[in-house]
Motif scaffolding. Structure first.
Motif, PDB file in Angstrom:
ATOM      1  N   ARG A 168       0.827  -1.206   0.000  1.00 33.17           N
ATOM      2  CA  ARG A 168       0.000   0.000   0.000  1.00 33.17           C
ATOM      3  C   ARG A 168       0.863   1.258   0.000  1.00 33.17           C
ATOM      4  O   ARG A 168       0.517   2.267  -0.622  1.00 33.17           O
ATOM      5  N   LEU A 169       2.015   1.199   0.667  1.00 27.84           N
ATOM      6  CA  LEU A 169       2.899   2.363   0.747  1.00 27.84           C
ATOM      7  C   LEU A 169       3.743   2.559  -0.512  1.00 27.84           C
ATOM      8  O   LEU A 169       4.232   3.670  -0.746  1.00 27.84           O
ATOM      9  N   CYS A 196      10.888  -0.427  -7.964  1.00 26.83           N
ATOM     10  CA  CYS A 196       9.946  -0.430  -6.840  1.00 26.83           C
ATOM     11  C   CYS A 196      10.595  -1.011  -5.595  1.00 26.83           C
ATOM     12  O   CYS A 196      11.302  -2.029  -5.656  1.00 26.83           O
ATOM     13  N   ARG A 197      10.315  -0.412  -4.457  1.00 24.65           N
ATOM     14  CA  ARG A 197      10.893  -0.884  -3.209  1.00 24.65           C
ATOM     15  C   ARG A 197      10.156  -2.100  -2.651  1.00 24.65           C
ATOM     16  O   ARG A 197      10.700  -2.828  -1.828  1.00 24.65           O
ATOM     17  N   PHE A 198       8.920  -2.336  -3.106  1.00 22.09           N
ATOM     18  CA  PHE A 198       8.178  -3.491  -2.584  1.00 22.09           C
ATOM     19  C   PHE A 198       8.852  -4.811  -2.941  1.00 22.09           C
ATOM     20  O   PHE A 198       9.163  -5.603  -2.037  1.00 22.09           O
ATOM     21  N   PRO A 199       9.096  -5.124  -4.218  1.00 20.41           N
ATOM     22  CA  PRO A 199       9.775  -6.401  -4.491  1.00 20.41           C
ATOM     23  C   PRO A 199      11.206  -6.432  -3.984  1.00 20.41           C
ATOM     24  O   PRO A 199      11.714  -7.503  -3.642  1.00 20.41           O
ATOM     25  N   ARG A 200      11.848  -5.275  -3.909  1.00 16.37           N
ATOM     26  CA  ARG A 200      13.215  -5.256  -3.398  1.00 16.37           C
ATOM     27  C   ARG A 200      13.266  -5.736  -1.957  1.00 16.37           C
ATOM     28  O   ARG A 200      14.233  -6.380  -1.531  1.00 16.37           O
ATOM     29  N   SER A 227      14.936   0.809   6.265  1.00 13.34           N
ATOM     30  CA  SER A 227      14.391   0.506   7.591  1.00 13.34           C
ATOM     31  C   SER A 227      13.279   1.469   7.987  1.00 13.34           C
ATOM     32  O   SER A 227      12.319   1.060   8.657  1.00 13.34           O
ATOM     33  N   THR A 228      13.376   2.725   7.585  1.00 15.20           N
ATOM     34  CA  THR A 228      12.304   3.681   7.898  1.00 15.20           C
ATOM     35  C   THR A 228      10.995   3.245   7.259  1.00 15.20           C
ATOM     36  O   THR A 228       9.936   3.269   7.895  1.00 15.20           O
ATOM     37  N   LEU A 229      11.055   2.827   5.991  1.00  9.58           N
ATOM     38  CA  LEU A 229       9.865   2.343   5.295  1.00  9.58           C
ATOM     39  C   LEU A 229       9.351   1.064   5.949  1.00  9.58           C
ATOM     40  O   LEU A 229       8.130   0.883   6.104  1.00  9.58           O
ATOM     41  N   ALA A 260       5.709   0.599   7.592  1.00  7.58           N
ATOM     42  CA  ALA A 260       4.786  -0.437   7.138  1.00  7.58           C
ATOM     43  C   ALA A 260       4.253  -1.250   8.317  1.00  7.58           C
ATOM     44  O   ALA A 260       3.052  -1.572   8.371  1.00  7.58           O
ATOM     45  N   TRP A 261       5.120  -1.576   9.274  1.00  5.85           N
ATOM     46  CA  TRP A 261       4.652  -2.300  10.453  1.00  5.85           C
ATOM     47  C   TRP A 261       3.684  -1.442  11.275  1.00  5.85           C
ATOM     48  O   TRP A 261       2.683  -1.951  11.798  1.00  5.85           O
TER      49      TRP A 261
END
Length: 337
Positions: free
Chosen positions: A47-48, A66-70, A118-120, A124-125
């Motif tokens: 979502r982010l 994209c940072r999601f799959p990374r 780590s900030t992202l 997300a958590w």
């Protein structure tokens, strides 16, 4: 290798974050909560970050940016022939019922470039817990209280502006060096016996099949697979700075394991998890219990293997480690007189 060199193992680009969570709604934490936690985290992270909302990352034209799959779907970035490994491992809490106001804890080890994100990851958590946990709606909401790296406080819920639940300062982490203490306080320097107590089930494949019977498990080969697990993580996430565990190849590692007396006190622990992507239950064969190791000939094999076993406490062993499986802790040292 000198005693001082054996006491610590340098693990560049590997850190473990500690999360403190307070329940808002009552939650019955399932027996194996890794799938639930990973699903909530992945949903919030997507979502982010995701801008295409495609159902799978592998077919997305923007996946390399994209940072999601990374972070979450590293295999989607690799050719099908490459054995990829995600840069995180979940350390799940024990099953329990948490009532409103109760506080519980879990950990997450992250590696390589993910440390720079780590900030992202923390954000997300924060959002995942606020949205709520559970396998279906209504979800049980929780509040992220603190995130720590060792003695460093990275996130404090008291910094949140009540008008913006997604606010709050988060300290970024640089890609860094860390050390794992192979002989924590209170444990002897000489190791002749130890137990690997599995906190979550492990999955191990032999001859193309997942082992689900204790008498079938080749314990030596299973333990030796930790070497490949360590090297795969290091190759993908710390390629420029090797994790030095005292062994240059798998064969030397397994040779030391074969010098040990091994007793596997294990039993089947089949797991059911719900896949939100496939919209169905998936059954996983696994084992759980304790593996007892001793070095009756005092060959020094356990002493040499200890750094790898300590590193395995963070990386886990076997398959499905991103679900929190294969989590163990070294329970006992009993040096012979």
């Amino acid at each position: 290798m000198s005693q001082s060199e054996r006491s610590f193992i340098s693990t560049a680009n590997l850190v473990t974050l500690h999360f403190d969570v307070q329940q808002v709604d009552d939650l019955c934490m399932p027996k194996y909560s890794g799938s639930m936690l990973r699903g909530a985290f992945g949903t919030a992270l997507r979502r982010l970050t995701c801008v295409t909302d495609l159902p799978a990352c592998r077919d997305c034209p923007l996946k390399v940016h994209c940072r999601f799959p990374r972070i979450f779907e590293r295999p989607a970035l690799m050719p099908a022939s490459v054995q990829a490994v995600n840069p995180y491992v979940l350390h799940t809490p024990p099953p329990s019922t948490y009532h409103s106001g109760d506080v519980w804890h879990f950990k997450m080890s992250i590696m390589g470039d993910a440390i720079g994100d780590s900030t992202l990851i923390i954000r997300a958590w924060q959002q995942a817990l606020a949205q709520g946990l559970g396998v279906r709606a209504p979800f049980q909401r929780a509040r992220l209280l603190y995130v720590r790296l060792g003695e460093t406080l990275l996130f404090d819920h008291s910094d949140i502006d009540n008008s913006d639940k997604n606010s709050g300062k988060i300290k970024a982490l640089p890609v860094t060096h860390s050390q794992i203490d192979c002989h924590p306080s209170g444990t002897p320097a000489s190791v002749d016996q130890l137990d690997l107590q599995f906190l979550t089930p492990f999955r191990h494949q032999q001859k193309g099949c997942i082992v689900n019977q204790a008498q079938v498990l080749d314990t030596a080969t299973f333990l030796a697979s930790l070497y490949n697990r360590i090297r795969l993580c290091q190759r993908h996430h710390s390629p420029d700075i090797p994790w030095r565990i005292g062994y240059e190849d798998y064969h030397a590692f397994k040779a030391d394991i074969l010098q040990l007396d091994m007793t596997a006190d294990i039993r089947p622990a089949n797991i059911s998890r719900r896949s939100s992507r496939q919209q169905r239950k998936i059954h996983l064969h696994a084992m759980i219990g304790c593996i007892h190791l001793s070095d009756p000939d005092r060959s020094g094999a356990l002493e040499r293997l200890l750094p790898a076993f300590r590193l395995g406490e963070q990386l886990h062993i076997g398959k499905s480690t991103t679900l929190g499986l294969g989590q163990y802790k070294i329970m006992a040292y009993t040096p012979n007189a």
